[in-house]
Design an enzyme around this catalytic site. Structure first.
Site, PDB file in Angstrom:
ATOM      1  N   LEU A   3      40.187  18.696  -4.740  1.00 55.01           N
ATOM      2  CA  LEU A   3      40.224  17.237  -4.608  1.00 55.01           C
ATOM      3  C   LEU A   3      39.329  16.689  -3.504  1.00 55.01           C
ATOM      4  CD1 LEU A   3      44.055  16.616  -5.147  1.00 55.01           C
ATOM      5  CD2 LEU A   3      42.206  16.750  -6.843  1.00 55.01           C
ATOM      6  N   ASN A   4      38.916  17.546  -2.547  1.00 56.62           N
ATOM      7  CA  ASN A   4      38.104  17.022  -1.450  1.00 56.62           C
ATOM      8  C   ASN A   4      36.645  16.828  -1.843  1.00 56.62           C
ATOM      9  OD1 ASN A   4      37.374  19.718  -1.611  1.00 56.62           O
ATOM     10  ND2 ASN A   4      37.113  19.949   0.607  1.00 56.62           N
ATOM     11  N   GLY A  26      32.441  21.052  -9.376  1.00 57.86           N
ATOM     12  CA  GLY A  26      31.719  20.367  -8.309  1.00 57.86           C
ATOM     13  C   GLY A  26      30.457  19.680  -8.796  1.00 57.86           C
ATOM     14  N   ILE A  27      29.531  20.435  -9.344  1.00 60.38           N
ATOM     15  CA  ILE A  27      28.307  19.852  -9.896  1.00 60.38           C
ATOM     16  C   ILE A  27      28.624  19.068 -11.166  1.00 60.38           C
ATOM     17  CG2 ILE A  27      26.104  20.395 -11.005  1.00 60.38           C
ATOM     18  CD1 ILE A  27      25.747  22.675  -9.090  1.00 60.38           C
ATOM     19  N   ASN A  45      29.516  31.497 -12.534  1.00 60.86           N
ATOM     20  CA  ASN A  45      29.502  32.950 -12.703  1.00 60.86           C
ATOM     21  C   ASN A  45      28.351  33.382 -13.584  1.00 60.86           C
ATOM     22  OD1 ASN A  45      30.603  33.670 -15.636  1.00 60.86           O
ATOM     23  ND2 ASN A  45      31.680  31.851 -14.896  1.00 60.86           N
ATOM     24  N   ARG A  46      27.863  34.585 -13.306  1.00 66.09           N
ATOM     25  CA  ARG A  46      26.654  35.071 -13.951  1.00 66.09           C
ATOM     26  C   ARG A  46      26.868  35.420 -15.413  1.00 66.09           C
ATOM     27  NH1 ARG A  46      24.322  39.227 -10.335  1.00 66.09           N
ATOM     28  NH2 ARG A  46      24.195  37.398  -9.002  1.00 66.09           N
ATOM     29  N   CYS A  55      40.831  30.486  -8.868  1.00 63.39           N
ATOM     30  CA  CYS A  55      41.831  30.846  -9.872  1.00 63.39           C
ATOM     31  C   CYS A  55      41.598  32.258 -10.391  1.00 63.39           C
ATOM     32  CB  CYS A  55      41.810  29.854 -11.022  1.00 63.39           C
ATOM     33  SG  CYS A  55      40.215  29.732 -11.853  1.00 63.39           S
TER      34      CYS A  55
END
Length: 646
Positions: A58-59, A28-29, A119-120, A174
């Protein structure tokens, strides 16, 4: 007169065209960031991401199209971005940033690293690698309408691990479907399963194995053979989960075999998934009934909700809960749906049983009903505009760094609603490094309370060093004057120690352990405090400061060299967060307050430092507080293709 190239000073534009930058995460980013970088003038970019493209991406991840589903995010992002700027030099890696190939020397090739992770564990790792390489890092994250960008520079600012973080609430889809690595992943999966079977179906809450994955390479004939290796009734059918369940009459044993045997066998055919992960172990109802029932015949002590049952106990709970939920659904009539409620006993029983069975399959410690219920949170939506805003802020901060103006960088918070000054974006001054951080202090040191007679070497390695303290390949030496090697990162060297207790090696109250992770170029001194009165089900506690009575080392102080050199930016201890009444506190001033300023006597209200992953505010830490709850390793995926519990 200042010469401009476009909107940038000539010197800065030339710097952009020659410098090498690393982008970690292409989701996303990451998609927004890559586009911004090439349009700003960056010419030499490397991007790494282990994830593959899913339809649900995809959105909002606009570099990807339907034809790209199943392909590498990093590779497709590279190809798409080159359409914006064909002259850019972009290198893509479909891999985990935690792979040993990406060592400190690799990071030293870059002038700047930008995180777009979810994730951390991966964030902690990149943080340590950038400290070791002395490379500026721009950290970012989003959660719904909230976002944050901050700059981490060795010796100048706090590192990512200086501040305690609240428990992570967002996870990549996933991971939930194919490769869960911690209990919360299994709880999310179980709750989605409830909706797939009894509630409103949602395509984004699919629980079956994700087959659109380049990692999942297998021969079709092998897949068919393995997937049909169980009873006929449980055979996998690629239809709606609810439709299939109805066709079986919601038979608990048939559901069990599909979910915990057939789907797991199907996952095992995805060979590449298990090359660097421990493979899951399918369950068989008949075998468990034959061998598990006698072994679990004895009653479990303690309050019912706080009991951790055996595998067969959760099989029985799964069966009973499915039967009750089936009756409830039938009573509502055709087309009816149930709504999951953590206060509804049958629904809670179902999620507890399903989650624990999946935990067992993926070799995790199972949880009590109380723990499962307490880990439920809210689903956080992925907002495309939040990603776009945060990606833009990352580029603005990068321009300051490349202009040599690191001191003018800020931590910037994106709010859902304007603050009293009608600002959605709130910049805060960067905090200096914490003297007590166990990652960026000059002499990183931490104290661990445990029972040396009950804690095994394997628990020390997996639960404390890797899971809690975020190491990848630790080596442990006892400071006993002989330099006894307790744990070696070289395979096979110390495996015979795994099941022995720490006391067997002479470790006792105030013993000291020297830990080195050569991959992260990171050293840590652990002070052991013998404790026999830890809370029930608590194996250890990480305490902030070293004990006053810890004896000085009788060896040369190797811990004086942290993260590769004597003056490296300094690790500290983390601290257990305290409960806050609210998640967000808005800044009344527009500028200059430190990101993690505590609430003081001032009449103005300052915003406290938020977690880069969730946008939530960690509590300020007292100097003697305990360490935060542990996190687990995960893949470096995009930071918004994520889901969380309701």
């Amino acid at each position: 007169m200042v010469q401009l190239v476009g909107s940038l000073r000539k010197e800065l534009a030339e710097s952009l065209s020659t410098c090498r930058v690393l982008v970690v995460g292409a989701g996303g980013i990451g998609c927004e960031l890559l586009k911004n970088l090439v349009l700003t003038g960056f010419q030499n970019i490397e991007v790494i991401d282990l994830d593959t493209i899913d339809v649900s991406n995809l959105n909002r991840q606009f570099l990807f199209q339907k034809k790209h589903v199943g392909k590498s995010k990093a590779q497709v992002a590279k190809e798409s971005v080159l359409q914006f700027c064909p002259t850019a030099n972009i290198k893509a890696f479909h891999d985990s940033i935690m792979n040993p190939d990406y060592n400190v020397e690799f990071f030293r090739n870059f002038m700047l690293v930008m995180n777009a992770l979810d994730n951390r564990a991966a964030r902690n790792h990149v943080n340590r690698m950038c400290l070791a390489a002395d490379i500026p890092l721009i950290e970012s994250g989003t959660a719904g309408y909230l976002g944050q960008v901050t700059v981490i520079k060795k010796g100048l600012t706090e590192c990512y691990e200086c501040q305690p973080k609240p428990t992570q609430k967002t996870f990549p889809g996933c991971t939930i479907r194919n490769t869960p690595s911690e209990p919360i992943h299994c709880i999310v999966w179980a709750k989605y399963l409830f909706n797939q079977l009894f509630g409103e179906e949602d395509a984004d809450q699919e629980v079956s194995p994700d087959t659109a994955d380049p990692e999942a390479t297998w021969k079709p004939e092998d897949t068919a053979a393995r997937a049909s290796a169980s009873e006929k009734d449980g055979d996998i059918k690629r239809i709606s989960t609810k439709e299939w369940a109805r066709s079986t009459g919601y038979d608990p044993i048939k559901l069990f075999h599909k979910l915990f045997k057939d789907d797991i066998l199907y996952l095992l055919t995805m060979d590449k998934l298990w090359k660097k992960r421990k493979a899951p172990l399918p369950l068989n109802w008949q075998q468990l009934e034959s061998y598990g029932a006698p072994q679990e015949a004895k009653s479990v002590s303690g309050l019912k909700d706080q009991q951790v049952l055996g595998v067969w106990g959760y099989c029985q709970l799964f069966q009973r809960s499915v039967q009750v939920l089936r009756t409830q659904l039938s009573a509502k009539g055709d087309g009816a749906e149930l709504i999951w409620d953590k206060d509804d006993p049958p629904a809670m029983d179902f999620v507890t049983a399903a989650a624990n069975l999946r935990m067992h399959i993926f070799s995790m410690n199972m949880k009590s009903r109380f723990d499962v219920k307490s880990m439920a949170g809210n689903i956080i939506p992925a907002i495309a505009t939040t990603n776009a805003v945060i990606a833009g802020l990352i580029v603005l901060e990068s321009l300051k760094i490349l202009s040599g103006e690191v001191e003018s960088c800020r931590t910037i918070f994106l709010n859902k609603q304007p603050n009293p000054r009608k600002k959605l974006l709130v910049p805060c001054a960067l905090d200096p490094p914490s003297a007590n951080c166990y990652v960026c202090a000059s002499k990183p040191e931490v104290t661990v309370k445990l029972n040396v007679h009950k804690t095994t070497v394997l628990s020390l390695q997996d639960k404390i060093l890797k899971e809690k303290l975020g190491m990848v390949a630790p080596d442990v030496q006892i400071e006993d004057g002989r330099g006894t090697i307790l744990i070696s990162s070289e395979e096979g060297e110390t495996e015979e120690n795994n099941n022995k207790f720490l006391a067997d090696f002479g470790i006792r109250h105030c013993s000291r352990l020297q830990v080195d992770d050569f991959l992260q170029d990171y050293s840590l001194l652990i002070n052991v405090l013998q404790c026999e009165d830890l809370d029930k089900d608590v194996e250890f506690e990480v305490v902030g400061d070293a004990p006053d009575k810890a004896p000085p080392s009788n060896q040369e102080d190797v811990s004086s060299i942290a993260n590769g050199n004597k003056d490296s930016a300094q690790p500290s201890t983390s601290f257990k967060e305290q409960a806050d009444d609210d998640d967000i506190m808005i800044v009344d001033s527009d500028e200059e307050e430190a990101a993690s300023s505590s609430l003081g006597a001032s009449s103005s209200i300052k915003r406290k430092n938020q977690d880069e992953e969730t946008g939530e505010t960690p509590a300020k830490r007292p100097r003697t507080a305990l360490a935060p709850s542990s996190t687990a390793a995960a893949n470096d995926d995009d930071d918004d293709d994520i889901i969380a519990l309701d």
